[in-house]
Design a protein around this motif. Sequence first.
Motif, PDB file in Angstrom:
ATOM      1  N   ALA A 170      23.178  46.845  38.385  1.00  0.00           N
ATOM      2  CA  ALA A 170      22.360  47.604  37.411  1.00  0.00           C
ATOM      3  C   ALA A 170      22.758  47.400  35.955  1.00  0.00           C
ATOM      4  CB  ALA A 170      22.359  49.098  37.744  1.00  0.00           C
ATOM      5  N   THR A 171      23.730  46.556  35.667  1.00  0.00           N
ATOM      6  CA  THR A 171      24.119  46.345  34.273  1.00  0.00           C
ATOM      7  C   THR A 171      23.109  45.492  33.520  1.00  0.00           C
ATOM      8  OG1 THR A 171      25.452  44.394  34.852  1.00  0.00           O
ATOM      9  CG2 THR A 171      26.581  46.540  34.805  1.00  0.00           C
ATOM     10  N   LEU A 172      22.256  44.789  34.262  1.00  0.00           N
ATOM     11  CA  LEU A 172      21.275  43.903  33.627  1.00  0.00           C
ATOM     12  C   LEU A 172      19.838  44.420  33.769  1.00  0.00           C
ATOM     13  CD1 LEU A 172      22.747  40.474  34.856  1.00  0.00           C
ATOM     14  CD2 LEU A 172      23.058  41.558  32.623  1.00  0.00           C
ATOM     15  N   LEU A 173      19.685  45.628  34.268  1.00  0.00           N
ATOM     16  CA  LEU A 173      18.345  46.194  34.453  1.00  0.00           C
ATOM     17  C   LEU A 173      17.661  46.436  33.109  1.00  0.00           C
ATOM     18  CD1 LEU A 173      18.397  48.907  37.281  1.00  0.00           C
ATOM     19  CD2 LEU A 173      17.002  46.848  37.176  1.00  0.00           C
ATOM     20  N   THR A 174      16.407  46.022  33.017  1.00  0.00           N
ATOM     21  CA  THR A 174      15.633  46.208  31.776  1.00  0.00           C
ATOM     22  C   THR A 174      14.261  46.764  32.112  1.00  0.00           C
ATOM     23  OG1 THR A 174      14.674  43.984  31.910  1.00  0.00           O
ATOM     24  CG2 THR A 174      16.778  44.219  30.726  1.00  0.00           C
ATOM     25  N   GLU A 175      13.523  47.168  31.088  1.00  0.00           N
ATOM     26  CA  GLU A 175      12.153  47.640  31.289  1.00  0.00           C
ATOM     27  C   GLU A 175      11.280  46.516  31.846  1.00  0.00           C
ATOM     28  OE1 GLU A 175      10.511  49.560  27.865  1.00  0.00           O
ATOM     29  OE2 GLU A 175      12.319  50.761  27.519  1.00  0.00           O
ATOM     30  N   GLU A 176      11.524  45.295  31.410  1.00  0.00           N
ATOM     31  CA  GLU A 176      10.748  44.157  31.915  1.00  0.00           C
ATOM     32  C   GLU A 176      10.943  43.995  33.420  1.00  0.00           C
ATOM     33  OE1 GLU A 176      10.721  39.279  31.906  1.00  0.00           O
ATOM     34  OE2 GLU A 176      12.168  40.342  30.653  1.00  0.00           O
ATOM     35  N   ILE A 177      12.187  44.097  33.865  1.00  0.00           N
ATOM     36  CA  ILE A 177      12.484  43.965  35.292  1.00  0.00           C
ATOM     37  C   ILE A 177      11.852  45.104  36.075  1.00  0.00           C
ATOM     38  CG2 ILE A 177      14.348  44.038  37.007  1.00  0.00           C
ATOM     39  CD1 ILE A 177      16.099  42.565  34.929  1.00  0.00           C
ATOM     40  N   MET A 178      11.927  46.326  35.545  1.00  0.00           N
ATOM     41  CA  MET A 178      11.355  47.467  36.241  1.00  0.00           C
ATOM     42  C   MET A 178       9.838  47.355  36.333  1.00  0.00           C
ATOM     43  SD  MET A 178      11.803  50.103  37.996  1.00  0.00           S
ATOM     44  CE  MET A 178      13.569  49.899  37.847  1.00  0.00           C
TER      45      MET A 178
ATOM     46  N   TYR B 134       8.074  44.675  36.328  1.00  0.00           N
ATOM     47  CA  TYR B 134       7.778  43.625  37.310  1.00  0.00           C
ATOM     48  C   TYR B 134       7.971  44.155  38.737  1.00  0.00           C
ATOM     49  CZ  TYR B 134       7.914  39.208  39.816  1.00  0.00           C
ATOM     50  OH  TYR B 134       7.662  38.189  40.704  1.00  0.00           O
ATOM     51  N   SER B 135       9.036  44.911  38.954  1.00  0.00           N
ATOM     52  CA  SER B 135       9.343  45.440  40.288  1.00  0.00           C
ATOM     53  C   SER B 135       8.244  46.373  40.777  1.00  0.00           C
ATOM     54  CB  SER B 135      10.692  46.171  40.266  1.00  0.00           C
ATOM     55  OG  SER B 135      11.726  45.302  39.862  1.00  0.00           O
ATOM     56  N   ILE B 136       7.773  47.246  39.886  1.00  0.00           N
ATOM     57  CA  ILE B 136       6.710  48.185  40.237  1.00  0.00           C
ATOM     58  C   ILE B 136       5.432  47.440  40.620  1.00  0.00           C
ATOM     59  CG2 ILE B 136       5.169  49.955  39.293  1.00  0.00           C
ATOM     60  CD1 ILE B 136       7.593  50.933  37.632  1.00  0.00           C
TER      61      ILE B 136
ATOM     62  N   ASP C  24       9.438  60.051  37.168  1.00  0.00           N
ATOM     63  CA  ASP C  24       9.592  60.180  38.620  1.00  0.00           C
ATOM     64  C   ASP C  24       9.138  58.940  39.388  1.00  0.00           C
ATOM     65  OD1 ASP C  24      10.666  62.666  38.364  1.00  0.00           O
ATOM     66  OD2 ASP C  24       8.822  63.751  38.815  1.00  0.00           O
ATOM     67  N   GLU C  25       8.463  58.029  38.707  1.00  0.00           N
ATOM     68  CA  GLU C  25       8.030  56.793  39.381  1.00  0.00           C
ATOM     69  C   GLU C  25       9.228  55.964  39.853  1.00  0.00           C
ATOM     70  OE1 GLU C  25       4.660  53.289  38.663  1.00  0.00           O
ATOM     71  OE2 GLU C  25       5.263  54.605  37.025  1.00  0.00           O
ATOM     72  N   LEU C  26      10.384  56.190  39.242  1.00  0.00           N
ATOM     73  CA  LEU C  26      11.594  55.464  39.638  1.00  0.00           C
ATOM     74  C   LEU C  26      11.980  55.743  41.087  1.00  0.00           C
ATOM     75  CD1 LEU C  26      14.000  55.773  36.566  1.00  0.00           C
ATOM     76  CD2 LEU C  26      12.536  53.864  37.189  1.00  0.00           C
ATOM     77  N   LYS C  27      11.639  56.944  41.576  1.00  0.00           N
ATOM     78  CA  LYS C  27      11.996  57.321  42.948  1.00  0.00           C
ATOM     79  C   LYS C  27      11.386  56.374  43.980  1.00  0.00           C
ATOM     80  CE  LYS C  27      12.134  62.233  41.739  1.00  0.00           C
ATOM     81  NZ  LYS C  27      11.504  63.562  41.951  1.00  0.00           N
TER      82      LYS C  27
END
Length: 470
Positions: free
Chosen positions: A186-194, A196-198, A244-247
């Motif tokens: 999680a040290t490299l997690l960014t909004e771009e990655i999130m 894309y993941s969603i 809450d979308e992170l859940k």
Amino acid sequence: MEKPFIHLLSSINGFYFYDVNRNEIVNVDKDVYDFLIKLLNDEEVIPNKEVKNKVSELKENNYLSSNTIKEIKHPESDKLEYHLDRHIDQITLQVTQNCNLRCSYCAYSKFDNLSQRNRSNKDMSIETAKKAVDFLLQHSSDSDKVVISFYGGEPLLKFNFIKEVISYAQENFIGKELSFALTTNATLLTEEIMEYSINNNLDIMISLDGPEEIHDLNRRFADGTGSFMKIVENLQKLKNKYGDELKNILRINTVMDPKNDLDKMNTIFENEIFKGLPVSSVIVENFFSNEQTVYSNKFLEKYFYQIFIGILDLIGAVKDLNTYPLIASVINAIYTFEENMTVAKGLPEVGAPGGPCVPGKRRLFVAVDGEFFPCEKVSEVSKVMNIGNLDNGFEVKKADDLLNIGRLTPVECKKCWAFRKCNICARKLEKEGKLSGDEKLSMCGDVRASVEEDLKKFILLKECRTIYKI
């Protein structure tokens, strides 16, 4: 009377035996229990009329059978080639062997250890990754759902690579439910990655071991600084944007070092950033290390107390109990154990101890160089655990050996009362380049003790519902 294939148990409320043939816990009177103790200990015993009648009634209802397995063979053995040819469910790609952290308990950081690979700068090529995706496509014809998982090292060091692999898979997998997973520090997690993941059904598991003072004891950058604050900074940005979308995307896995304080570890989940995220936990394992895992007495006291609290919550005995997220996976395991206590008619003629999964079917691990291993938890320098590669496919015989570790100790397995519940995995059985029966037997005492604890928890659940009416 022949010696029955059972294991005796007791609680403050009653006396029981676990009937191996029936896979069932049976409540008996103390006089029957005492008779069975003597019978199992080969003591000369003549039951009185009352005990004799009770035992006869149990036998008439198909309890107390002395039947055991006649031949050790895993029930999936005959279907192994089919599973590996048409029914693979998941592959895990080792994106890189490089990592930006130097975790103290990481198996790949123990440079004095010859039983596992060392950290390196090796990366998987895009050609190898696409070949692995093609292999999954060709060998998952009968799987409705397939998962492609990304592992390291730290896989987010190669996020563009991951995106290319996902795009390739999405173009080629038609008519199947396709999902993706990733394990990261999680040290490299960014909004771009999130983002894309969603949008691409990518499930992310992050490693977080507790609050800063605990997490940073083990999980540090190469320069020795702790990683906690960087993770919090990243997740705070994501929480601010996605709420809450992170859940639905993020999960937390905590490696619990039992030298530390369990209460302190759990305080991390009071932080609004982490509240509500699914949590799993494991005890730190030093299997690929010369070090021993050390348990403090305080940790054990609090750990087992929290399990007790979790059981009360499970049965709904007390309202609004505050159970630790770190114990959730333990409580889920108790619930799963209870579900698996399905009454059986008897043991089959041919069978195998529980434990081994079907190597290669559940989550085939593909190393950076295209070599196959049953999962990411085994040694990557082991010839025993290497079950093939992308160029030549599976070595079915080696997979079958891992599936049938019960054959290493057939005499002992056939008479073991924990036969159905055994959880010994082949990954811990290698000695001098071969699977070892001696290594397997050295684990049996601990396994039986663990199974007995699980049966006692099951009895506690039964008593809460029947005796205490909760």
